[in-house]
Design an enzyme around this catalytic site. Structure first.
Site, PDB file in Angstrom:
ATOM      1  N   SER A   1     -46.062  51.972 -75.855  1.00 19.56           N
ATOM      2  CA  SER A   1     -47.334  51.606 -75.235  1.00 19.56           C
ATOM      3  C   SER A   1     -47.825  52.781 -74.400  1.00 19.56           C
ATOM      4  CB  SER A   1     -47.171  50.327 -74.409  1.00 19.56           C
ATOM      5  OG  SER A   1     -48.434  49.850 -73.968  1.00 19.56           O
TER       6      SER A   1
ATOM      7  N   HIS B   1     -49.385  50.657 -79.136  1.00 15.57           N
ATOM      8  CA  HIS B   1     -50.528  49.920 -78.604  1.00 15.57           C
ATOM      9  C   HIS B   1     -51.710  50.868 -78.497  1.00 15.57           C
ATOM     10  CE1 HIS B   1     -47.538  47.002 -76.438  1.00 15.57           C
ATOM     11  NE2 HIS B   1     -47.616  46.781 -77.729  1.00 15.57           N
TER      12      HIS B   1
ATOM     13  N   ASP C   1     -43.359  43.724 -74.323  1.00 17.62           N
ATOM     14  CA  ASP C   1     -43.447  43.722 -75.776  1.00 17.62           C
ATOM     15  C   ASP C   1     -42.329  44.599 -76.347  1.00 17.62           C
ATOM     16  OD1 ASP C   1     -44.372  43.213 -78.330  1.00 17.62           O
ATOM     17  OD2 ASP C   1     -45.824  44.863 -78.302  1.00 17.62           O
TER      18      ASP C   1
END
Length: 423
Positions: A240, A267, A364
């Site tokens: 991310s 992401h 996540d």
């Protein structure tokens, strides 16, 4: 500088400087941020004013437009990183040209980017505000010193080394990163987590990394001459905030001889992942492109999950691995979600499977790493020292499901230790 460390902790509200040559856009961004609890402490209409504002006000984060008079966004990032290092969040439009410039800004030190809000007030504005505020809050927590360490110079030789089949990379200290962890030590971390370590440490990260600096590096040429990859392996890489440059480093250090299928879940907004895949393709030995629904993925190929879609794996009647894209609801507030990709590979991949979780805020990928570990696969998490934000890796480590915790330059070699067999 006032930015918090990579642990994700902060005191008080986030303090931001907004930079854009449009007064309307500055006002819009200010209003969206302040409605979301961010304290906007300054504005600037060009890069020169932005540098002055950052030096005078010491914000936690800067939102930076790209095209501006006097000094553009790229030049401003250079100047800020040189004069007063501060996390910079780029605001980028959905164009190929802006995508290229945005990735260049990341190369120069910007920590992340977000799609620039449109000028019209529509029903999507609450979502736009949420995304902007979350990105600003996340960027403000980036540890810039860790980001610099993770992006240590590697691009000039990484692709050539990978194509030649080399695994190790030289760290600034002169030691081979692949030799920083022995195969035995890497595979015993989960066992160490179950039993109290003799040095009193209680975390997987400490158990894995405490003695890394004391180990004798294995000469790369000797090790690689004995390395073979008998099976087709599958590697899932999740990241991310702060991730693009680290993902690039990991993928560029994978030799084609490793015979891997690589899935990347970064992401990233819709419209940017195709260009990200193209960058990875230019810098690695693997054939990289944005994933397409229904396609097969073979050894020597890598696919990037498209922004706005979850990436799943399935298998056909002949056991070949196929990809499927879905637009089901977000998981952990994101789509694509690392967890879903990792979970699907556990169900469908036949052969060696390794999960890698890199820098990022939130959780996540934690469940996905746990599933891979429970299925008998291998797991690697980026360490705190080189993580721009140590949120996702830290949470995975805390579950006890991580086999090895590695610095950015050690991630690929650590994964390759799992896939390789010594002749």
């Amino acid at each position: 500088m006032s930015a918090a460390s990579g642990s994700g902790e902060s005191d008080g509200s986030t303090r931001a400087v907004v930079v854009d040559d449009s007064r309307f856009m500055r006002t819009l961004i200010r209003n969206l941020l302040e409605d979301g609890g961010v304290d906007v402490i300054g504005e600037a209409k060009n890069g020169s004013e932005a540098v002055e504002a950052v030096c005078e006000r010491d914000p936690d984060v800067v939102t930076m437009d790209i095209e501006m008079p006097s000094m553009n966004g790229l030049e401003a990032v250079d100047a800020i990183m040189r004069e007063h290092p501060t996390p910079v969040l780029m605001l980028s439009a959905h164009t190929e040209e802006d995508a290229d410039v945005t990735f260049e800004a990341l190369d120069r030190g910007a920590v992340d980017f977000v799609t620039k809000p449109g000028g019209e007030v529509t029903s999507s504005m609450p979502r736009v505000k949420q995304e902007l505020v979350e990105k600003v809050e996340s960027a403000a927590r980036v540890d810039l010193s860790a980001d610099a360490r993770a992006a240590a110079p590697h691009r000039s030789s990484a692709s050539a080394d990978a194509r030649a089949g080399s695994v190790g990379t030289a760290e600034p200290g002169g030691a081979s990163s692949a030799g920083a962890r022995s195969s035995t030590g890497a595979r015993s971390t989960r066992d160490a987590e179950r039993s109290p370590p003799t040095n009193g440490s209680t975390t997987a990260r400490e158990a894995t990394t405490a003695s890394a600096a004391d180990r004798e590096p294995t000469p790369t040429s000797t090790r690689d001459s004995k390395r073979c990859y008998p099976d087709v392996g599958t590697l899932v890489v999740g990241a991310s905030t702060g991730g693009p440059n680290v993902v690039e480093r990991v993928v560029s250090e994978l030799p084609r001889a490793a015979n891997l299928r690589v899935l990347v879940v970064q992401h990233m907004p819709e419209g940017f992942t195709e260009r990200f895949a193209a960058r990875l393709d230019e810098r690695s030995a693997y054939a990289v492109r944005e994933a397409a629904s229904g396609e097969q993925i073979e050894a020597g190929e890598a696919r990037v999950a498209p922004g706005g879609k979850h990436l799943l794996t399935t298998s056909d009647r002949n056991g070949r691995l196929k990809l499927e894209l879905t637009e089901t609801e977000q998981i952990h507030g994101v789509r694509p979600a690392i967890d879903l990709t990792m979970a699907s590979t556990v169900e469908t991949v036949d052969g060696p499977l390794c999960g890698v979780l890199l820098t990022g805020m939130g959780r996540d990928g934690v469940d996905g790493m746990r599933r891979i570990a429970r299925s008998g696969g291998y797991t690697v998490a980026q360490d705190e020292t080189t993580s721009a934000i140590f949120g996702m890796p830290r949470r995975a480590i805390e579950t006890g499901c991580v086999d090895v915790v590695a610095a950015a330059g050690d991630v690929a070699p650590s994964a390759l230790e799992f896939f390789a067999e010594e002749e």
